[in-house]
Design an enzyme around this catalytic site. Sequence first.
Site, short mmCIF file in Angstrom:
data_model
loop_
_atom_site.label_atom_id
_atom_site.label_comp_id
_atom_site.label_asym_id
_atom_site.label_seq_id
_atom_site.Cartn_x
_atom_site.Cartn_y
_atom_site.Cartn_z
N HIS A 110 16.63 22.85 22.81
CA HIS A 110 16.52 21.62 22.01
C HIS A 110 17.39 20.55 22.64
O HIS A 110 18.56 20.81 22.95
CB HIS A 110 16.97 21.89 20.58
CG HIS A 110 16.83 20.71 19.68
ND1 HIS A 110 15.62 20.27 19.20
CD2 HIS A 110 17.77 19.85 19.19
CE1 HIS A 110 15.80 19.20 18.45
NE2 HIS A 110 17.10 18.93 18.44
N ASP A 146 15.15 24.38 14.34
CA ASP A 146 16.27 24.04 15.23
C ASP A 146 17.60 24.53 14.68
O ASP A 146 18.63 23.88 14.80
CB ASP A 146 16.32 22.52 15.48
CG ASP A 146 15.07 22.02 16.18
OD1 ASP A 146 14.69 20.86 15.96
OD2 ASP A 146 14.46 22.82 16.93
C1 GRF Z 1 12.67 18.74 27.12
O1 GRF Z 1 13.65 17.75 26.93
C2 GRF Z 1 12.84 19.80 26.08
O2 GRF Z 1 14.18 19.97 25.64
C3 GRF Z 1 12.01 19.27 24.97
O3 GRF Z 1 10.85 18.74 25.62
C4 GRF Z 1 11.26 18.19 26.86
C5 GRF Z 1 10.23 18.49 27.94
O4 GRF Z 1 10.35 19.76 28.37
N1 GRF Z 1 11.68 20.26 23.97
P1 GRF Z 1 9.39 20.44 29.51
O5 GRF Z 1 9.43 19.61 30.75
O6 GRF Z 1 8.02 20.50 28.94
O7 GRF Z 1 10.01 21.77 29.72
#
Ligand code: GRF
Length: 198
Positions: A110, A146
């Site tokens: 998160h 969360d």
């Molecule tokens: C990231 O910041 C993650 O913490 C949030 O979505 C964003 C994209 O993540 N949940 P990703 O590139 O799809 O892993």
Amino acid sequence: MTKRVAVLISGGGSNMTALIRSMTGDHPARPVLVLSNDPQAGGLAKAADLGVPVQAIDHKAFGKDRPAFEAALHDVLVAAQPDIICLAGFMRILGADFITPWEGRILNIHPSLLPKYRGLHTHARALEAGDTHHGCTVHQVTAALDDGPVLGQARMPVLPGDTPESLAQRLLPLEHALYPAVLRRFAAGDRRPVMLDG
Ligand code: GRF
């Protein structure tokens, strides 16, 4: 015994890629599945290129019937038999009925220093509050959104002129360092939190 890991994604999968790439050599786990709620998720092709089996269950096909979507997700996971499930940019909220059978084996990343800013728009909320530091958290997933035991955090300073976009961009490499470090410990049965400073 090598642990089997399933990774759930909704989008580009940069955290998923960092996790998959980390599970080599003496790492106590190996990826067995990358699963998405969006058949168009860019991360599915990345996972396939890394040689990991991929599947998609389009949540839209279930309309408002979340229990049916979660039951389909559960069945695919049961078939893959993961010891650990990593939510990595997975943007569907999972209900207690889905979580209970896997409780204690689901991790999530998160983009805030939980318990601050559960939910969405974490970067904007940190800026609005005038926080001096921001970060990300890897936690065990429980039925409360969360929430759940914190397994690791990475902190970074908020800089003058920061925007939600610049925070998100500067935080992502920290996420890609934190999540694999936590997974390695978790798969080895070590529950000591990982703390990183960016
Ligand atoms: C990231 O910041 C993650 O913490 C949030 O979505 C964003 C994209 O993540 N949940 P990703 O590139 O799809 O892993």
